[in-house]
Design a protein around this motif. Sequence first.
Motif, short mmCIF file in Angstrom:
data_model
loop_
_atom_site.label_atom_id
_atom_site.label_comp_id
_atom_site.label_asym_id
_atom_site.label_seq_id
_atom_site.Cartn_x
_atom_site.Cartn_y
_atom_site.Cartn_z
N GLN A 15 0.83 -1.20 0.00
CA GLN A 15 0.00 0.00 0.00
C GLN A 15 0.87 1.26 0.00
O GLN A 15 0.61 2.21 -0.75
CB GLN A 15 -0.93 0.01 1.21
N ALA A 16 1.92 1.26 0.83
CA ALA A 16 2.79 2.44 0.92
C ALA A 16 3.50 2.70 -0.41
O ALA A 16 3.58 3.86 -0.87
CB ALA A 16 3.81 2.25 2.04
N LEU A 28 2.58 1.78 -3.51
CA LEU A 28 1.66 2.21 -4.56
C LEU A 28 1.14 3.62 -4.29
O LEU A 28 0.97 4.41 -5.22
CB LEU A 28 0.50 1.23 -4.67
N ARG A 29 0.88 3.94 -3.04
CA ARG A 29 0.42 5.29 -2.71
C ARG A 29 1.50 6.32 -3.05
O ARG A 29 1.22 7.38 -3.60
CB ARG A 29 0.05 5.37 -1.23
N ASP A 30 2.74 5.96 -2.73
CA ASP A 30 3.84 6.88 -3.02
C ASP A 30 4.01 7.08 -4.52
O ASP A 30 4.23 8.20 -5.00
CB ASP A 30 5.13 6.35 -2.40
N VAL A 55 -0.27 8.10 -6.06
CA VAL A 55 -0.94 9.27 -5.50
C VAL A 55 0.03 10.45 -5.40
O VAL A 55 -0.25 11.56 -5.89
CB VAL A 55 -1.55 8.94 -4.12
N GLU A 56 1.19 10.21 -4.78
CA GLU A 56 2.16 11.28 -4.62
C GLU A 56 2.94 11.52 -5.92
O GLU A 56 3.12 12.65 -6.35
CB GLU A 56 3.14 10.92 -3.49
N LYS A 110 -5.77 11.08 -7.56
CA LYS A 110 -6.55 10.83 -6.35
C LYS A 110 -6.64 9.33 -6.09
O LYS A 110 -6.76 8.54 -7.04
CB LYS A 110 -7.95 11.42 -6.48
N PRO A 111 -6.60 8.91 -4.81
CA PRO A 111 -6.65 7.47 -4.49
C PRO A 111 -7.84 6.76 -5.13
O PRO A 111 -7.74 5.60 -5.51
CB PRO A 111 -6.76 7.46 -2.96
N ALA A 121 -6.49 6.20 -8.55
CA ALA A 121 -5.12 5.71 -8.69
C ALA A 121 -5.03 4.20 -8.70
O ALA A 121 -4.23 3.62 -9.44
CB ALA A 121 -4.25 6.29 -7.56
N PHE A 122 -5.83 3.56 -7.88
CA PHE A 122 -5.68 2.11 -7.70
C PHE A 122 -6.61 1.28 -8.60
O PHE A 122 -6.54 0.06 -8.60
CB PHE A 122 -5.91 1.73 -6.24
#
Length: 464
Positions: free
Chosen positions: A406-407, A409-411, A414-415, A420-421, A424-425
Amino acid sequence: MSLFNLAYARATGGAFVLRIEDTDQARYVASSEQQIFDTLHWLGLDWTEGPDIGGPYAPYRQSERLDTYRPFVDRLIADGHAYYCWCSTERLAALRAEQQASRTSDTGYDRLCLGRTREERASLPGFSETPVVRMLIPDDVALEFTDLIRGPVSAPCPDDQVILKADGFPTYHLAVVVDDHLMGITHVVRGEEWISSTPKHLLLYRWLGWTAPAFAHMPLLRNTDKSKISKRKNPAARLTWFLEQGYLPEALRNFLQLLAYPPVHEGTDVASFDEFVAAFDWAKVNTTGPIFDLTKLNALNGHYIRSLDAAELADRIVAHAVREGQWTQPSPADVDLLRRAVPLVQERLVLLGEAVPKLSYLFTADADLVIDPDALAKAGPDAAGVVTAALAALTNLGEWTTDTIQAALRDALVEGLGIKPKFAFGPVRLGITGSNVSPPLFESMELLGRDSSITRLKRLLGLL
């Protein structure tokens, strides 16, 4: 009926007797008896005496008790309360047709055979060699009786009911009276369709000099349109249907408690059978036919599924999937994977049968995973870039856990891409599960493992 019978028996310290009433041989189905045993056991409605476990009044199959009934038939004939009838089925059918055509209020048997010898009756039309035996209903037959649920009840006047058929089998009416007396039955709980037969049964008790049991006639279940539930038209009229669909027995039991009976606890429909027994009171039973509402049952089933320990729920899902053919000989590895995946869907399940389809992507080979074409078409112009960035973030990821996935993919999405989440996924979910709707994504990727997850994302990238 069985649930309310058992509840009252347990509430009063009595015995719940299971008797197989198989005197109608024309409608007898050999497999039905085992089905009764299996479904009642599945529901947890276990009996004190019955054909399979015996008891002090065995046998408990009426077809094995034929010698028991004949002496009482002879006694009724000798006392003038019953008589032989030699009318053929053709004559009786013609009589009914004539009565219907004339719209007469008297639709019962016309007593053509009453008072005649066999020879006298043989000289008339519509004669059958093998007679039946009929009750001789008196003109002053009592039509009122007291019901445990309904209080004073008035039934229609009966006709001269057949109590012994030409094949030597008693009808239900004689057999239940004899058996209930001989087996010490004190309370009879049955459907309201038997109200019209109760005066006949009370007559038999009186003629034979026996004390009648107490009667409780339950209201009949209705569909949501308030029509009577039919076994031919509504599969839910079969108990086995609920097993096949994946309902839990404790949920169905709770649901059945609520039919014609108020909730045990104020403010909630949920109550165990033991709690139902402790609060049981015939005065609380509603005489209005209850609506069989599957929406309420589904809500209860979902509640009980969420209440189970994940390991026990997994065991039930496996047993259901194998029994119903969803899973053919699952490997130990598949079963282990299912056990670990169950927490992903437990909060969303309504039926046991939904679990394997919801998790099917976990048990599908990477090359065989079907990507939903509609979801693929709606993936959007940025999907390829999203999947490319996801692959870059995951390929060299160290620890492969839900949190690290999760960290990463979010990085990256999203970042890194500024998406937006919510969006994004989506492409990652499509590649991993084949759908844009699935159980939790990151947990699913941990269960699939690094190799399968990356292989699936590369395959999706090729399609994009």
